[in-house]
Design a protein around this motif. Sequence first.
Motif, PDB file in Angstrom:
ATOM      1  N   THR A   1     -11.458 -14.806  38.002  1.00  5.58           N
ATOM      2  CA  THR A   1     -11.960 -15.376  36.624  1.00  5.58           C
ATOM      3  C   THR A   1     -12.900 -17.494  36.899  1.00  5.58           C
ATOM      4  O   THR A   1     -13.918 -17.030  36.148  1.00  5.58           O
ATOM      5  CB  THR A   1     -11.012 -15.499  35.386  1.00  5.58           C
ATOM      6  OG1 THR A   1     -10.337 -14.565  36.238  1.00  5.58           O
ATOM      7  CG2 THR A   1     -10.961 -16.045  34.426  1.00  5.58           C
ATOM      8  N   ALA A   2     -12.158 -18.367  37.757  1.00  3.89           N
ATOM      9  CA  ALA A   2     -12.170 -19.067  38.235  1.00  3.89           C
ATOM     10  C   ALA A   2     -13.508 -18.666  38.938  1.00  3.89           C
ATOM     11  O   ALA A   2     -14.898 -19.773  38.972  1.00  3.89           O
ATOM     12  CB  ALA A   2     -11.208 -20.156  39.144  1.00  3.89           C
ATOM     13  N   ALA A   3     -14.284 -17.605  39.877  1.00  9.30           N
ATOM     14  CA  ALA A   3     -15.880 -17.497  40.359  1.00  9.30           C
ATOM     15  C   ALA A   3     -16.909 -17.671  39.856  1.00  9.30           C
ATOM     16  O   ALA A   3     -17.771 -17.939  39.770  1.00  9.30           O
ATOM     17  CB  ALA A   3     -15.314 -16.733  41.500  1.00  9.30           C
ATOM     18  N   ILE A   4     -16.234 -16.667  38.093  1.00  8.43           N
ATOM     19  CA  ILE A   4     -17.487 -16.303  37.376  1.00  8.43           C
ATOM     20  C   ILE A   4     -17.349 -17.627  36.857  1.00  8.43           C
ATOM     21  O   ILE A   4     -18.963 -17.725  36.142  1.00  8.43           O
ATOM     22  CB  ILE A   4     -16.673 -15.224  36.651  1.00  8.43           C
ATOM     23  CG1 ILE A   4     -16.164 -14.557  37.402  1.00  8.43           C
ATOM     24  CG2 ILE A   4     -17.372 -15.415  35.224  1.00  8.43           C
ATOM     25  CD1 ILE A   4     -16.147 -12.768  36.365  1.00  8.43           C
TER      26      ILE A   4
ATOM     27  N   LYS B   1     -20.453 -16.121  40.971  1.00  6.26           N
ATOM     28  CA  LYS B   1     -19.516 -14.837  40.746  1.00  6.26           C
ATOM     29  C   LYS B   1     -20.683 -14.188  39.345  1.00  6.26           C
ATOM     30  O   LYS B   1     -20.370 -14.199  38.691  1.00  6.26           O
ATOM     31  CB  LYS B   1     -18.891 -14.278  40.967  1.00  6.26           C
ATOM     32  CG  LYS B   1     -17.727 -12.682  40.515  1.00  6.26           C
ATOM     33  CD  LYS B   1     -16.213 -13.055  41.021  1.00  6.26           C
ATOM     34  CE  LYS B   1     -16.237 -11.773  41.210  1.00  6.26           C
ATOM     35  NZ  LYS B   1     -16.491 -10.632  39.981  1.00  6.26           N
ATOM     36  N   THR B   2     -21.502 -13.505  39.954  1.00  4.07           N
ATOM     37  CA  THR B   2     -22.252 -13.012  38.827  1.00  4.07           C
ATOM     38  C   THR B   2     -21.996 -11.758  38.251  1.00  4.07           C
ATOM     39  O   THR B   2     -22.705 -10.995  37.755  1.00  4.07           O
ATOM     40  CB  THR B   2     -23.590 -13.622  38.730  1.00  4.07           C
ATOM     41  OG1 THR B   2     -24.592 -12.297  40.192  1.00  4.07           O
ATOM     42  CG2 THR B   2     -23.612 -14.418  38.529  1.00  4.07           C
ATOM     43  N   ILE B   3     -21.207 -10.723  39.354  1.00 10.17           N
ATOM     44  CA  ILE B   3     -20.861  -9.443  39.885  1.00 10.17           C
ATOM     45  C   ILE B   3     -19.489  -8.761  38.831  1.00 10.17           C
ATOM     46  O   ILE B   3     -18.479 -10.042  39.859  1.00 10.17           O
ATOM     47  CB  ILE B   3     -21.068  -8.617  40.642  1.00 10.17           C
ATOM     48  CG1 ILE B   3     -22.616  -8.824  40.938  1.00 10.17           C
ATOM     49  CG2 ILE B   3     -20.352  -7.310  40.891  1.00 10.17           C
ATOM     50  CD1 ILE B   3     -23.615  -7.753  39.880  1.00 10.17           C
ATOM     51  N   GLU B   4     -18.644  -8.861  38.082  1.00  8.66           N
ATOM     52  CA  GLU B   4     -18.061  -8.640  37.883  1.00  8.66           C
ATOM     53  C   GLU B   4     -17.449  -6.807  38.146  1.00  8.66           C
ATOM     54  O   GLU B   4     -17.990  -5.930  37.146  1.00  8.66           O
ATOM     55  CB  GLU B   4     -16.692  -8.579  36.471  1.00  8.66           C
ATOM     56  CG  GLU B   4     -15.291  -7.811  35.956  1.00  8.66           C
ATOM     57  CD  GLU B   4     -14.548  -8.744  37.123  1.00  8.66           C
ATOM     58  OE1 GLU B   4     -13.610  -7.660  37.103  1.00  8.66           O
ATOM     59  OE2 GLU B   4     -14.694  -9.636  37.839  1.00  8.66           O
ATOM     60  N   ASN B   5     -16.574  -5.924  39.236  1.00 13.16           N
ATOM     61  CA  ASN B   5     -16.327  -4.868  39.616  1.00 13.16           C
ATOM     62  C   ASN B   5     -15.239  -4.544  38.954  1.00 13.16           C
ATOM     63  O   ASN B   5     -13.765  -4.624  38.175  1.00 13.16           O
ATOM     64  CB  ASN B   5     -15.422  -5.072  41.167  1.00 13.16           C
ATOM     65  CG  ASN B   5     -16.997  -5.531  42.180  1.00 13.16           C
ATOM     66  OD1 ASN B   5     -17.496  -5.127  42.478  1.00 13.16           O
ATOM     67  ND2 ASN B   5     -16.752  -6.747  42.230  1.00 13.16           N
TER      68      ASN B   5
ATOM     69  N   VAL C   1     -18.123 -10.859  26.279  1.00 17.82           N
ATOM     70  CA  VAL C   1     -17.396 -10.844  26.228  1.00 17.82           C
ATOM     71  C   VAL C   1     -16.978 -12.391  26.078  1.00 17.82           C
ATOM     72  O   VAL C   1     -17.292 -12.945  27.150  1.00 17.82           O
ATOM     73  CB  VAL C   1     -17.001  -9.783  28.197  1.00 17.82           C
ATOM     74  CG1 VAL C   1     -17.230  -8.266  27.716  1.00 17.82           C
ATOM     75  CG2 VAL C   1     -17.825 -10.782  28.696  1.00 17.82           C
ATOM     76  N   LEU C   2     -15.511 -12.053  26.077  1.00 23.05           N
ATOM     77  CA  LEU C   2     -14.328 -13.322  26.114  1.00 23.05           C
ATOM     78  C   LEU C   2     -13.809 -13.291  27.830  1.00 23.05           C
ATOM     79  O   LEU C   2     -13.081 -12.350  27.880  1.00 23.05           O
ATOM     80  CB  LEU C   2     -13.516 -12.960  25.435  1.00 23.05           C
ATOM     81  CG  LEU C   2     -13.945 -13.090  24.214  1.00 23.05           C
ATOM     82  CD1 LEU C   2     -12.372 -13.009  22.664  1.00 23.05           C
ATOM     83  CD2 LEU C   2     -14.346 -14.701  23.263  1.00 23.05           C
ATOM     84  N   LEU C   3     -13.620 -14.134  28.530  1.00 20.35           N
ATOM     85  CA  LEU C   3     -13.222 -13.858  29.808  1.00 20.35           C
ATOM     86  C   LEU C   3     -12.017 -14.347  29.966  1.00 20.35           C
ATOM     87  O   LEU C   3     -11.508 -15.807  29.707  1.00 20.35           O
ATOM     88  CB  LEU C   3     -14.586 -14.956  30.513  1.00 20.35           C
ATOM     89  CG  LEU C   3     -15.765 -14.522  30.743  1.00 20.35           C
ATOM     90  CD1 LEU C   3     -16.255 -15.960  31.797  1.00 20.35           C
ATOM     91  CD2 LEU C   3     -15.232 -13.491  31.690  1.00 20.35           C
TER      92      LEU C   3
END
Length: 146
Positions: A22-25, A30-34, A44-46
């Motif tokens: 989450t911190a990297a986003i 970090k623009t990709i979530e797996n 989306v709420l992170l």
Amino acid sequence: MSVAPLPEGDWIRGISIKQPWTAAILTGAKTIENRTRPWRTSWVLLHASQQIDRPALRFPLVARTIRDRQLLTGAVVGVARITNCHQVPEGSPPCSPWAHVGAWHLELADVQELPLPVPARGQLGPWRPTEDLVDQVLQQLPYLRP
């Protein structure tokens, strides 16, 4: 300045992500979530989940990206827009250094960190936030509109 009213219905979902991801986003790196399954495009709420992925803290890419950031848990810490969801064909190079082979890759854009985290409970998969939770987020990001 007038602000357009929010649309009715499901314009925003919640996504729970372990720290330090989450911190990297939130840094914008970090623009990709797996994910194991595809997701639809939406806001989306992170949500930083209660758990921390401790082995990930040893990855050089992660360590460099999150240096000096607090790893908050159990709270909504930002918002983002999922602009696309795809898989990379087998044998092709990854679409990002953050992409995992075989996973669905959610492309994230328009990431905005909340000035004050909002304590909340998340869950696996896309979840529907309460109206109160969305209101608390919008108080901090008044110009956020889908």
